[in-house]
Design a protein around this motif. Structure first.
Motif, PDB file in Angstrom:
ATOM      1  N   ALA A   1      72.166  -7.055  37.802  1.00 54.23           N
ATOM      2  CA  ALA A   1      73.244  -6.076  37.951  1.00 54.23           C
ATOM      3  C   ALA A   1      74.198  -6.449  39.084  1.00 54.23           C
ATOM      4  O   ALA A   1      75.416  -6.242  38.983  1.00 54.23           O
ATOM      5  CB  ALA A   1      72.652  -4.687  38.193  1.00 54.23           C
ATOM      6  N   GLY A   2      73.667  -7.010  40.153  1.00 55.95           N
ATOM      7  CA  GLY A   2      74.513  -7.406  41.271  1.00 55.95           C
ATOM      8  C   GLY A   2      75.462  -8.535  40.907  1.00 55.95           C
ATOM      9  O   GLY A   2      76.630  -8.546  41.319  1.00 55.95           O
ATOM     10  N   VAL A   3      74.983  -9.497  40.131  1.00 59.15           N
ATOM     11  CA  VAL A   3      75.830 -10.608  39.686  1.00 59.15           C
ATOM     12  C   VAL A   3      76.939 -10.096  38.763  1.00 59.15           C
ATOM     13  O   VAL A   3      78.101 -10.509  38.865  1.00 59.15           O
ATOM     14  CB  VAL A   3      74.972 -11.679  38.967  1.00 59.15           C
ATOM     15  CG1 VAL A   3      75.858 -12.735  38.318  1.00 59.15           C
ATOM     16  CG2 VAL A   3      74.005 -12.326  39.948  1.00 59.15           C
ATOM     17  N   ILE A   4      76.582  -9.168  37.864  1.00 60.47           N
ATOM     18  CA  ILE A   4      77.574  -8.600  36.951  1.00 60.47           C
ATOM     19  C   ILE A   4      78.656  -7.863  37.727  1.00 60.47           C
ATOM     20  O   ILE A   4      79.855  -8.040  37.481  1.00 60.47           O
ATOM     21  CB  ILE A   4      76.887  -7.662  35.937  1.00 60.47           C
ATOM     22  CG1 ILE A   4      75.958  -8.461  35.014  1.00 60.47           C
ATOM     23  CG2 ILE A   4      77.922  -6.900  35.116  1.00 60.47           C
ATOM     24  CD1 ILE A   4      75.086  -7.603  34.115  1.00 60.47           C
ATOM     25  N   ALA A   5      78.239  -7.040  38.690  1.00 57.88           N
ATOM     26  CA  ALA A   5      79.209  -6.294  39.507  1.00 57.88           C
ATOM     27  C   ALA A   5      80.095  -7.247  40.311  1.00 57.88           C
ATOM     28  O   ALA A   5      81.305  -7.017  40.444  1.00 57.88           O
ATOM     29  CB  ALA A   5      78.478  -5.327  40.431  1.00 57.88           C
ATOM     30  N   GLY A   6      79.502  -8.310  40.837  1.00 60.05           N
ATOM     31  CA  GLY A   6      80.290  -9.282  41.604  1.00 60.05           C
ATOM     32  C   GLY A   6      81.347  -9.953  40.749  1.00 60.05           C
ATOM     33  O   GLY A   6      82.491 -10.132  41.194  1.00 60.05           O
ATOM     34  N   ALA A   7      80.982 -10.303  39.522  1.00 58.01           N
ATOM     35  CA  ALA A   7      81.948 -10.951  38.621  1.00 58.01           C
ATOM     36  C   ALA A   7      83.064  -9.985  38.235  1.00 58.01           C
ATOM     37  O   ALA A   7      84.244 -10.364  38.187  1.00 58.01           O
ATOM     38  CB  ALA A   7      81.229 -11.456  37.372  1.00 58.01           C
ATOM     39  N   MET A   8      82.716  -8.719  37.974  1.00 60.21           N
ATOM     40  CA  MET A   8      83.742  -7.733  37.627  1.00 60.21           C
ATOM     41  C   MET A   8      84.665  -7.477  38.807  1.00 60.21           C
ATOM     42  O   MET A   8      85.888  -7.307  38.637  1.00 60.21           O
ATOM     43  CB  MET A   8      83.074  -6.436  37.163  1.00 60.21           C
ATOM     44  CG  MET A   8      82.278  -6.581  35.878  1.00 60.21           C
ATOM     45  SD  MET A   8      81.424  -5.063  35.381  1.00 60.21           S
ATOM     46  CE  MET A   8      82.790  -4.094  34.766  1.00 60.21           C
ATOM     47  N   GLY A   9      84.105  -7.467  40.005  1.00 59.08           N
ATOM     48  CA  GLY A   9      84.929  -7.284  41.190  1.00 59.08           C
ATOM     49  C   GLY A   9      85.893  -8.440  41.401  1.00 59.08           C
ATOM     50  O   GLY A   9      87.048  -8.235  41.798  1.00 59.08           O
ATOM     51  N   ALA A  10      85.433  -9.663  41.121  1.00 57.00           N
ATOM     52  CA  ALA A  10      86.306 -10.834  41.268  1.00 57.00           C
ATOM     53  C   ALA A  10      87.458 -10.780  40.264  1.00 57.00           C
ATOM     54  O   ALA A  10      88.601 -11.132  40.599  1.00 57.00           O
ATOM     55  CB  ALA A  10      85.491 -12.112  41.073  1.00 57.00           C
ATOM     56  N   VAL A  11      87.165 -10.329  39.035  1.00 57.61           N
ATOM     57  CA  VAL A  11      88.224 -10.211  38.025  1.00 57.61           C
ATOM     58  C   VAL A  11      89.241  -9.158  38.452  1.00 57.61           C
ATOM     59  O   VAL A  11      90.460  -9.366  38.339  1.00 57.61           O
ATOM     60  CB  VAL A  11      87.623  -9.858  36.654  1.00 57.61           C
ATOM     61  CG1 VAL A  11      88.717  -9.469  35.664  1.00 57.61           C
ATOM     62  CG2 VAL A  11      86.821 -11.030  36.102  1.00 57.61           C
ATOM     63  N   LYS A  12      88.756  -8.024  38.974  1.00 52.25           N
ATOM     64  CA  LYS A  12      89.677  -6.985  39.439  1.00 52.25           C
ATOM     65  C   LYS A  12      90.591  -7.521  40.542  1.00 52.25           C
ATOM     66  O   LYS A  12      91.811  -7.289  40.528  1.00 52.25           O
ATOM     67  CB  LYS A  12      88.885  -5.788  39.962  1.00 52.25           C
ATOM     68  CG  LYS A  12      89.792  -4.699  40.546  1.00 52.25           C
ATOM     69  CD  LYS A  12      89.013  -3.656  41.310  1.00 52.25           C
ATOM     70  CE  LYS A  12      89.965  -2.659  41.981  1.00 52.25           C
ATOM     71  NZ  LYS A  12      89.258  -1.668  42.805  1.00 52.25           N
ATOM     72  N   THR A  13      90.006  -8.247  41.505  1.00 52.49           N
ATOM     73  CA  THR A  13      90.797  -8.806  42.595  1.00 52.49           C
ATOM     74  C   THR A  13      91.865  -9.760  42.073  1.00 52.49           C
ATOM     75  O   THR A  13      93.025  -9.722  42.513  1.00 52.49           O
ATOM     76  CB  THR A  13      89.881  -9.549  43.588  1.00 52.49           C
ATOM     77  OG1 THR A  13      88.933  -8.624  44.141  1.00 52.49           O
ATOM     78  CG2 THR A  13      90.684 -10.174  44.716  1.00 52.49           C
ATOM     79  N   SER A  14      91.501 -10.604  41.115  1.00 54.94           N
ATOM     80  CA  SER A  14      92.457 -11.560  40.557  1.00 54.94           C
ATOM     81  C   SER A  14      93.583 -10.851  39.817  1.00 54.94           C
ATOM     82  O   SER A  14      94.747 -11.271  39.879  1.00 54.94           O
ATOM     83  CB  SER A  14      91.730 -12.528  39.608  1.00 54.94           C
ATOM     84  OG  SER A  14      90.785 -13.317  40.312  1.00 54.94           O
ATOM     85  N   ILE A  15      93.262  -9.772  39.113  1.00 57.48           N
ATOM     86  CA  ILE A  15      94.285  -8.998  38.395  1.00 57.48           C
ATOM     87  C   ILE A  15      95.269  -8.382  39.379  1.00 57.48           C
ATOM     88  O   ILE A  15      96.495  -8.456  39.204  1.00 57.48           O
ATOM     89  CB  ILE A  15      93.632  -7.907  37.522  1.00 57.48           C
ATOM     90  CG1 ILE A  15      92.874  -8.540  36.354  1.00 57.48           C
ATOM     91  CG2 ILE A  15      94.677  -6.927  36.995  1.00 57.48           C
ATOM     92  CD1 ILE A  15      92.055  -7.550  35.535  1.00 57.48           C
ATOM     93  N   VAL A  16      94.736  -7.779  40.432  1.00 60.18           N
ATOM     94  CA  VAL A  16      95.593  -7.136  41.442  1.00 60.18           C
ATOM     95  C   VAL A  16      96.481  -8.170  42.137  1.00 60.18           C
ATOM     96  O   VAL A  16      97.689  -7.954  42.332  1.00 60.18           O
ATOM     97  CB  VAL A  16      94.729  -6.377  42.468  1.00 60.18           C
ATOM     98  CG1 VAL A  16      95.586  -5.881  43.631  1.00 60.18           C
ATOM     99  CG2 VAL A  16      94.017  -5.203  41.802  1.00 60.18           C
TER     100      VAL A  16
END
Length: 414
Positions: A188-203
């Motif tokens: 779950a931590g790896v999944i959350a980290g990847a989703m957070g990285a995608v959000k940062t890149s979008i912003v």
């Protein structure tokens, strides 16, 4: 092993992709092929249909790169211990199929997911290569949705967003406990980290586009995710809570819910029967209430029963209203927008029409009826210039009066 014909691969890998619900094409800019001509069709292996916010039906080629997988998620038909026919596309084969379907006007885009072959990064690299060839070598202007692999090298996930309109990373299950038990290879931590990285890149990409017109886009249609419903013991309240958290933390465009479907040779830890499809429907309705009607997660939870599940016989908006009858009836000539949106049967568009119309005149019941699909469900919860519901909200049988017929529920579940 004999090499499979391309159409046989398509049959296997299109069928294997049907369990992924997070396939939508809304939210991106419209693009058209300048030279596209041909005969249209809405049928064919691997073609699915999604709907844009304006109601357009958009056809996508929905396939897996491969259904080989080194992971052994209990709920997945493509897990490594599953006894299914295996197939694998090369990146060029996916490109050729996409262009062939696109030129014949069968599809308007590609949804590509995959099992994990060799390693997460190896598989992700091949998926990115499909998108790169389409965009850079063929100037493909259709829609591309890539299902990213959270365990892959972050640089590969970033490259996916440079070529795809939308990227999605599945959280799979609503609780960390359920994920650990049913998908031991995932974290779950790896999944959350990847989703957070995608959000940062979008912003960051959006900010760069404001300052530099030719800055590269990154997943302009945002990111989405999917949760499986009914494979573990998570209640609707837990699922809704997880969805609310995902929207708040990662700015998702959509959370998709997929009712668990029993699979051949299923693991003993899985339930024997799938949950009612209407349960999936109620979760989508609750999701809609959070995204467009201003309901908080805890308010929707108030509509649940003692087990934490939403009622199946009525929608969550009506269930909430019946629990808080003291807030009704709502005067449509005076109530603010947020209270109009709490009226069962009154949608966002109808509320807007009421707000606009009441500036010109005092509204009667027949005026409201013209703005809605059916006024029957609405009448007990509103008052107008010529209508007062009297004691309707105090009736013990009000729920039974407003609930859909049992035959309709059974038809939907079928």
């Amino acid at each position: 092993m004999a090499k499979l014909p391309i159409l046989e691969k398509l049959k296997i890998l299109a069928d294997a992709a049907k369990y992924d619900a997070s396939c939508a094409s809304s939210g991106t800019a419209k693009r058209h092929s300048k030279n596209g001509t041909g005969i249209g069709s809405t049928e064919g292996m691997g073609i699915c249909h999604a709907y844009a916010p304006d109601g357009r039906c958009i056809s996508l080629l929905k396939i897996l790169l491969t259904n080989h997988c080194i992971f052994d998620c209990h709920y997945c038909i493509n897990r490594k211990s599953s006894n299914v026919r295996r197939a694998r596309f090369t990146p060029q084969e996916v490109v050729d199929l996409t262009l062939s379907f696109y030129r014949r006007n069968y599809i308007e885009g590609l949804f590509l997911s995959s099992g994990i072959l060799k390693s997460s990064s190896h598989t992700m690299e091949q998926m990115v290569e499909v998108a790169r060839i389409l965009r850079e070598e063929h100037d493909f202007r259709g829609y591309i949705h890539l299902k990213s692999i959270p365990e892959a090298d972050p640089e590969l996930v970033y490259r996916a967003g440079l070529h795809a309109d939308r990227v999605s990373i599945n959280v799979e299950l609503p609780t960390d406990k359920g994920l650990t038990r049913l998908a031991p290879d995932k974290d779950a931590g790896v999944i959350a980290g990847a989703m957070g990285a995608v959000k940062t890149s979008i912003v960051e990409a959006k900010d760069s586009r404001k300052r530099f017109r030719h800055a590269p886009r990154f997943a302009p249609a945002g990111q989405s995710t999917q949760m499986i419903v009914g494979a573990d013991g998570a209640s609707d309240v837990q699922i809704i809570g997880k969805a609310s958290q995902l929207y708040a933390n990662f700015g998702l465009r959509r959370v998709y819910y997929s009712a668990f479907s029993p699979i051949p040779d299923a693991s003993a830890v899985l339930p024997l029967q799938r949950p009612p499809l209407v349960r999936e429907h109620r979760l989508y309705q609750s999701d809609w209430l959070m995204r467009f009607y201003g309901y908080r997660q805890d308010e929707i939870a108030q509509a649940a029963d003692a087990t934490g599940n939403l009622p199946l016989d009525i929608d969550p908006k009506l269930a909430w209203a019946l629990k808080f009858r003291g807030l009704f009836p709502v005067d449509v000539n005076r109530a603010p927008r947020e209270m109009l949106l709490r009226v069962p049967g009154l949608g966002v568009r109808a509320a807007g029409h009421i707000l606009a119309a009441r500036r010109q005149r005092s509204l009667r019941l027949e005026d409201v009826a013209r703005m809605t699909v059916s006024v029957i469900k609405i009448r007990p919860f509103i008052c107008t210039a010529d209508w007062q519901p009297a004691s309707l909200t105090d009736r013990d049988d009000l729920r039974a009066m407003l609930a859909p017929k049992q035959e309709q529920l059974e038809l939907f579940a079928a």
